[in-house]
Motif scaffolding. Structure first.
Motif, PDB file in Angstrom:
ATOM      1  N   GLU A  22      45.302  -2.223  14.354  1.00 12.06           N
ATOM      2  CA  GLU A  22      44.158  -3.031  13.923  1.00 12.06           C
ATOM      3  C   GLU A  22      44.413  -3.658  12.557  1.00 12.06           C
ATOM      4  OE1 GLU A  22      40.548  -0.795  14.114  1.00 12.06           O
ATOM      5  OE2 GLU A  22      40.824  -0.285  16.236  1.00 12.06           O
ATOM      6  N   ALA A  33      47.076  -7.149  22.229  1.00  9.78           N
ATOM      7  CA  ALA A  33      47.282  -5.911  22.970  1.00  9.78           C
ATOM      8  C   ALA A  33      47.168  -6.204  24.460  1.00  9.78           C
ATOM      9  CB  ALA A  33      46.259  -4.861  22.553  1.00  9.78           C
ATOM     10  N   VAL A  39      42.387   1.120  28.241  1.00  9.27           N
ATOM     11  CA  VAL A  39      41.766   0.927  26.933  1.00  9.27           C
ATOM     12  C   VAL A  39      41.336   2.265  26.343  1.00  9.27           C
ATOM     13  CG1 VAL A  39      39.830  -0.113  25.681  1.00  9.27           C
ATOM     14  CG2 VAL A  39      40.995  -1.409  27.476  1.00  9.27           C
ATOM     15  N   LEU A  44      42.010   1.952  22.410  1.00  8.80           N
ATOM     16  CA  LEU A  44      41.962   0.578  21.927  1.00  8.80           C
ATOM     17  C   LEU A  44      40.560  -0.031  22.008  1.00  8.80           C
ATOM     18  CD1 LEU A  44      45.331  -0.722  23.370  1.00  8.80           C
ATOM     19  CD2 LEU A  44      44.722  -0.600  20.950  1.00  8.80           C
ATOM     20  N   ARG A  48      39.480  -3.817  20.858  1.00 11.64           N
ATOM     21  CA  ARG A  48      38.780  -4.763  21.751  1.00 11.64           C
ATOM     22  C   ARG A  48      37.501  -5.280  21.107  1.00 11.64           C
ATOM     23  NH1 ARG A  48      37.154  -2.498  27.518  1.00 11.64           N
ATOM     24  NH2 ARG A  48      36.004  -1.063  26.161  1.00 11.64           N
ATOM     25  N   ARG A  54      41.817 -10.976  22.048  1.00 10.90           N
ATOM     26  CA  ARG A  54      43.230 -10.630  21.846  1.00 10.90           C
ATOM     27  C   ARG A  54      43.600  -9.327  22.555  1.00 10.90           C
ATOM     28  NH1 ARG A  54      43.471 -11.356  15.435  1.00 10.90           N
ATOM     29  NH2 ARG A  54      45.564 -10.458  15.663  1.00 10.90           N
ATOM     30  N   LEU A  55      42.783  -8.888  23.483  1.00  8.75           N
ATOM     31  CA  LEU A  55      43.120  -7.746  24.334  1.00  8.75           C
ATOM     32  C   LEU A  55      43.084  -8.205  25.785  1.00  8.75           C
ATOM     33  CD1 LEU A  55      42.342  -4.056  24.064  1.00  8.75           C
ATOM     34  CD2 LEU A  55      41.812  -5.198  26.218  1.00  8.75           C
ATOM     35  N   ASN A  57      43.534  -7.026  29.642  1.00  7.87           N
ATOM     36  CA  ASN A  57      43.558  -5.885  30.547  1.00  7.87           C
ATOM     37  C   ASN A  57      43.944  -6.392  31.936  1.00  7.87           C
ATOM     38  OD1 ASN A  57      43.143  -3.581  32.055  1.00  7.87           O
ATOM     39  ND2 ASN A  57      41.169  -3.088  31.119  1.00  7.87           N
TER      40      ASN A  57
END
Length: 315
Positions: A22, A33, A39, A44, A48, A54-55, A57
């Protein structure tokens, strides 16, 4: 960096991983990520919340996850691809080889809950072959940090390195060690304790146990050198050759006895400085049981390591 989660003097290294990630993401908008419906297990959730765009899944699709990570790297991003180590490496090994290592993609692979952290879930969830699979891959840096500080420093080093990296991140509680270096350097081992009778080379969750074993041996008048070999690739051969001067070397790892730290050290000693050696780890597929039970059963405790050292010196 915020203090990682602490319980009775022990730490979950996943907390150090996410806190460092982070902080890096705050300073570098390229960092993203990528997860495989992990998650929660990768911790994470905070990432999130701070960086929702920027995450990524991808769901339970590890091969796709590696491809997405490689594509993001090709587009100028710095992806941290995070998932349970057993699935990240086992299911997507071909993609790691072709899309990441061979292509020299700037992807940071984070193997979460490595080793036998998922002990009760059995051999399908144990990740004790990952280092043997990854170590031969050219271009891939492999790091096995020992505690929260080293985990955070390894993540910083991985982010700064232009190229593929695998960081093996444990969730098994470990103490914060008293390090002898001020900063982490990829490819450089750390001597945590000097000794001339036997050398114990360890990484990951085994480093604290190696130090405890050295304390027990000292009570018997045996001085053990303890080396933290956090980087498996590239390997600090000079530190291994220095350890060989004791005439007796023991390696300790939360991994199979074949192909991991023990194999890497044996390759150096066999070809450059043969000496008495013992490789401590797991012999093969393991029974279902808690991590503590499995460590005790296979001698991966301070007492087990000390006994192995006494046995080696008695030969």
């Amino acid at each position: 960096m915020n203090d990682p989660e602490k319980t009775d003097g022990l730490f979950d290294c996943r907390e150090a991983y996410v806190a460092t990630l982070e902080a890096l993401a705050e300073a570098d908008t390229r960092i993203v990520a990528v997860v495989n419906d992990s998650v929660g297990s990768s911790k994470l959730g905070g990432f999130r919340k701070k960086f929702p765009e920027r995450l990524i899944n991808v769901g339970i699709a590890e091969q796709n996850m590696i491809g997405v990570g490689a594509g993001l790297a090709n587009g100028g991003k710095v992806p941290f691809v995070s998932g349970a180590a057993c699935f990240l490496t086992g299911r997507a090994l071909e993609q790691i080889k072709a899309d990441v290592a061979y292509s020299q993609a700037n992807v940071k692979l984070c193997g979460i809950s490595s080793g036998i952290a998922y002990g009760e879930l059995g051999p399908t969830h144990h990740s004790i072959e990952d280092l043997a699979w990854l170590r031969p891959m050219a271009n891939l840096t492999v790091i096995v940090p020992s505690d929260p500080w080293e985990t955070g420093e390894a993540i910083k080093a991985a982010a700064a390195l232009d190229g593929p990296v695998f960081v093996r991140i444990s969730r098994m509680p470990v103490p914060a060690l008293k390090h002898t270096v001020e900063s982490f350097e990829i490819g450089k081992a750390e001597t945590l304790r000097e000794g001339g009778d036997v050398a114990i080379i360890a990484n990951g969750t085994m480093v604290c146990r190696a130090l405890a074993a050295a304390e027990a041996l000292a009570a018997d008048g045996v001085q053990a050198k303890v080396i933290n070999m956090a980087t498996l690739t590239p390997l600090d051969e000079a530190a291994i050759l220095d350890a060989a001067k004791t005439g007796a070397v023991i390696t300790v790892e939360e991994h199979s006895v074949r192909g991991g730290l023990g194999g890497a050290v044996a390759e150096v000693l066999a070809t450059q400085s043969p000496c008495s050696m013992r490789i401590l780890g797991f012999p093969g597929f393991l029974p279902t049981g808690s991590a503590e039970f499995l460590m005790e059963r296979y001698g991966l405790t301070a007492a087990g390591i000390a006994d192995a050292a006494r046995d080696l010196l008695a030969r």
